[in-house]
Design a protein around this motif. Sequence first.
Motif, PDB file in Angstrom:
ATOM      1  N   GLU A   1      23.088  94.743  68.708  1.00 45.40           N
ATOM      2  CA  GLU A   1      23.164  94.352  67.878  1.00 45.40           C
ATOM      3  C   GLU A   1      23.212  92.666  67.294  1.00 45.40           C
ATOM      4  OE1 GLU A   1      22.117  96.509  64.238  1.00 45.40           O
ATOM      5  OE2 GLU A   1      20.598  97.484  65.520  1.00 45.40           O
ATOM      6  N   VAL A   2      23.341  91.556  68.620  1.00 46.97           N
ATOM      7  CA  VAL A   2      23.911  90.599  68.290  1.00 46.97           C
ATOM      8  C   VAL A   2      23.134  90.108  69.272  1.00 46.97           C
ATOM      9  CG1 VAL A   2      25.741  89.419  68.712  1.00 46.97           C
ATOM     10  CG2 VAL A   2      26.032  91.059  67.795  1.00 46.97           C
ATOM     11  N   LYS A   3      22.599  88.330  69.243  1.00 46.22           N
ATOM     12  CA  LYS A   3      22.233  87.958  69.987  1.00 46.22           C
ATOM     13  C   LYS A   3      22.266  87.471  71.592  1.00 46.22           C
ATOM     14  CE  LYS A   3      18.878  85.468  66.568  1.00 46.22           C
ATOM     15  NZ  LYS A   3      18.603  84.111  66.012  1.00 46.22           N
ATOM     16  N   ARG A   4      22.063  86.933  72.840  1.00 50.21           N
ATOM     17  CA  ARG A   4      22.169  87.083  73.202  1.00 50.21           C
ATOM     18  C   ARG A   4      23.373  85.995  73.235  1.00 50.21           C
ATOM     19  NH1 ARG A   4      20.952  86.113  78.885  1.00 50.21           N
ATOM     20  NH2 ARG A   4      21.312  88.115  80.718  1.00 50.21           N
ATOM     21  N   ARG A   5      24.112  85.709  73.922  1.00 52.50           N
ATOM     22  CA  ARG A   5      24.554  83.762  74.192  1.00 52.50           C
ATOM     23  C   ARG A   5      23.986  83.741  74.878  1.00 52.50           C
ATOM     24  NH1 ARG A   5      30.826  84.642  72.240  1.00 52.50           N
ATOM     25  NH2 ARG A   5      30.847  85.940  70.326  1.00 52.50           N
ATOM     26  N   THR A   6      23.939  81.924  74.725  1.00 49.61           N
ATOM     27  CA  THR A   6      23.283  80.624  75.621  1.00 49.61           C
ATOM     28  C   THR A   6      24.287  80.932  77.394  1.00 49.61           C
ATOM     29  OG1 THR A   6      24.320  78.713  74.640  1.00 49.61           O
ATOM     30  CG2 THR A   6      21.497  80.233  74.467  1.00 49.61           C
ATOM     31  N   SER A   7      25.548  80.719  76.614  1.00 51.48           N
ATOM     32  CA  SER A   7      26.934  80.763  77.815  1.00 51.48           C
ATOM     33  C   SER A   7      26.422  81.946  78.718  1.00 51.48           C
ATOM     34  CB  SER A   7      28.633  80.589  77.192  1.00 51.48           C
ATOM     35  OG  SER A   7      28.514  81.739  76.768  1.00 51.48           O
ATOM     36  N   ILE A   8      25.886  83.018  79.084  1.00 52.24           N
ATOM     37  CA  ILE A   8      26.326  83.844  79.227  1.00 52.24           C
ATOM     38  C   ILE A   8      25.189  83.467  81.016  1.00 52.24           C
ATOM     39  CG2 ILE A   8      25.410  86.457  79.169  1.00 52.24           C
ATOM     40  CD1 ILE A   8      27.379  85.286  78.047  1.00 52.24           C
ATOM     41  N   SER A   9      24.410  82.589  80.581  1.00 52.20           N
ATOM     42  CA  SER A   9      24.597  81.706  81.366  1.00 52.20           C
ATOM     43  C   SER A   9      24.734  81.661  82.739  1.00 52.20           C
ATOM     44  CB  SER A   9      23.227  80.570  81.738  1.00 52.20           C
ATOM     45  OG  SER A   9      24.444  79.549  81.921  1.00 52.20           O
ATOM     46  N   GLN A  10      26.284  81.403  82.885  1.00 50.16           N
ATOM     47  CA  GLN A  10      27.853  81.739  83.752  1.00 50.16           C
ATOM     48  C   GLN A  10      27.624  82.763  84.503  1.00 50.16           C
ATOM     49  OE1 GLN A  10      28.992  78.700  84.954  1.00 50.16           O
ATOM     50  NE2 GLN A  10      28.160  77.391  83.563  1.00 50.16           N
ATOM     51  N   CYS A  11      27.370  84.204  83.708  1.00 48.80           N
ATOM     52  CA  CYS A  11      27.489  85.119  84.521  1.00 48.80           C
ATOM     53  C   CYS A  11      26.373  85.642  85.479  1.00 48.80           C
ATOM     54  CB  CYS A  11      27.306  86.566  83.014  1.00 48.80           C
ATOM     55  SG  CYS A  11      28.685  86.951  82.369  1.00 48.80           S
ATOM     56  N   GLU A  12      25.710  85.022  84.851  1.00 46.55           N
ATOM     57  CA  GLU A  12      24.168  85.215  85.833  1.00 46.55           C
ATOM     58  C   GLU A  12      23.934  84.314  87.031  1.00 46.55           C
ATOM     59  OE1 GLU A  12      20.778  83.405  83.338  1.00 46.55           O
ATOM     60  OE2 GLU A  12      20.702  86.080  82.474  1.00 46.55           O
TER      61      GLU A  12
ATOM     62  N   GLN B   1      39.525  79.976  86.481  1.00 47.33           N
ATOM     63  CA  GLN B   1      38.651  79.468  85.040  1.00 47.33           C
ATOM     64  C   GLN B   1      38.060  80.629  84.338  1.00 47.33           C
ATOM     65  OE1 GLN B   1      36.254  75.827  86.266  1.00 47.33           O
ATOM     66  NE2 GLN B   1      37.020  75.703  88.305  1.00 47.33           N
ATOM     67  N   PHE B   2      38.624  81.749  84.565  1.00 49.34           N
ATOM     68  CA  PHE B   2      37.879  82.405  83.627  1.00 49.34           C
ATOM     69  C   PHE B   2      37.434  82.369  82.188  1.00 49.34           C
ATOM     70  CE2 PHE B   2      37.859  86.356  82.042  1.00 49.34           C
ATOM     71  CZ  PHE B   2      36.738  87.733  82.897  1.00 49.34           C
ATOM     72  N   THR B   3      38.051  82.299  81.225  1.00 49.78           N
ATOM     73  CA  THR B   3      38.786  81.881  79.942  1.00 49.78           C
ATOM     74  C   THR B   3      37.526  80.733  80.052  1.00 49.78           C
ATOM     75  OG1 THR B   3      40.202  81.102  79.354  1.00 49.78           O
ATOM     76  CG2 THR B   3      40.401  83.090  78.825  1.00 49.78           C
ATOM     77  N   LYS B   4      37.707  79.526  80.537  1.00 49.69           N
ATOM     78  CA  LYS B   4      36.918  78.553  80.547  1.00 49.69           C
ATOM     79  C   LYS B   4      35.413  78.502  80.880  1.00 49.69           C
ATOM     80  CE  LYS B   4      40.544  74.894  81.944  1.00 49.69           C
ATOM     81  NZ  LYS B   4      41.023  73.916  82.712  1.00 49.69           N
ATOM     82  N   VAL B   5      35.326  79.666  81.656  1.00 47.23           N
ATOM     83  CA  VAL B   5      33.728  79.325  81.795  1.00 47.23           C
ATOM     84  C   VAL B   5      32.776  80.465  81.292  1.00 47.23           C
ATOM     85  CG1 VAL B   5      32.029  81.191  84.210  1.00 47.23           C
ATOM     86  CG2 VAL B   5      33.797  79.517  84.536  1.00 47.23           C
ATOM     87  N   PHE B   6      33.576  81.413  80.606  1.00 44.22           N
ATOM     88  CA  PHE B   6      33.514  82.736  79.757  1.00 44.22           C
ATOM     89  C   PHE B   6      34.146  82.828  78.236  1.00 44.22           C
ATOM     90  CE2 PHE B   6      33.696  84.388  84.152  1.00 44.22           C
ATOM     91  CZ  PHE B   6      31.764  84.593  84.150  1.00 44.22           C
ATOM     92  N   LYS B   7      33.381  81.999  77.026  1.00 46.71           N
ATOM     93  CA  LYS B   7      33.300  82.702  75.965  1.00 46.71           C
ATOM     94  C   LYS B   7      33.557  83.854  75.690  1.00 46.71           C
ATOM     95  CE  LYS B   7      34.584  78.276  76.546  1.00 46.71           C
ATOM     96  NZ  LYS B   7      35.331  77.775  77.080  1.00 46.71           N
ATOM     97  N   GLY B   8      32.086  84.594  75.920  1.00 47.02           N
ATOM     98  CA  GLY B   8      32.705  86.028  75.101  1.00 47.02           C
ATOM     99  C   GLY B   8      32.508  86.837  76.517  1.00 47.02           C
TER     100      GLY B   8
END
Length: 324
Positions: A309-320, A286-293
């Motif tokens: 200099e970009v705001k940290r994306r909220t979807s990155i919680s999946q990486c954590e 599910q690589f591209t479904k789980v991660f958008k950035g």
Amino acid sequence: MATARKRQVSLVDTKYYHCISRCVRRAFLCGDDTVTGKSYEHRRQWVEDKLLGLAKVFCIDVCAYAVMSNHTHIVLYVDDKKAKRLNDKAILIRWHKLFKGTLLTQKYLQGDKLDKAQQFFLNRTIADYRKRLADISWFMRVLNEDIARKANKEDNCTGRFWEGRFKSQALLDEAALAACMAYVDLNPIRAKMAKTPEDSEHTSVQKRIKSAKDAKQPKQLARFAGSPRKHMPKGLPFELKSYLELVELTGRCMREDKRGHIEQRTLPILERLNIAPENWLKLTTQFTKVFKGAVGRPNKLDGYYTHLEVKRRTSISQCEKLFA
């Protein structure tokens, strides 16, 4: 609004990127059209030939790829150091393999003398070409435009062939790179287009397996350089044997008739990358479904977004959760 490419690529943080292009029309990029009965299977070879040909010209290596029915997956390595190392003549020779260049670049390669003004403008042109040869946007542009022209000519139509610009993901560490490469290589199996990696036509894993039978690595693809060490040569930071075993076992896990019947053992590469087996399966299916950035461990993501200099994306919680 789409994010500008320059705000997605940070070579300071990583030189590995996952690129995806999708066909916009109902007619397939490749495969068989069930409505018209026409086969477009030959187009998969177009993409593969052009892709591997561009890798010889650009200072960009192809790590993995899969040419599917209506989209392509490519994992690229940007070798910007090589682009800086090449002399001016080598840069122009490479660029002229793709484009005509300018009158000045042609005169220079023919050995004609240039005055100071001409040399000034030539140097600026060479500097631009040097940057472009290590730019994934230019790489994908040349690849996709060529395929679009051929397909439009064959279909006797005009207009867009691709949905738009390609999508890209930064792969910030070894775990993200291994997961993405396995995801790409196993795409035909997930789509039920092939039963085994060696039967997966127009994929990097098939090409690697064919070469491995002769104890070689394909020259057109980025080489596996082995486990990270002090004096690490250029190449993918894995053992080829370990990676192929990883792809094979991951593929078995995804098959319904094999699920739950695999020998329970921990793969060395997963152990080294500190990824739990259950997380690995989720990553590679599910690589591209789980991660958008961008993809990587939290500390890598912080540095990446700081540099851009970009705001940290909220979807990155999946990486954590998966790369903890």
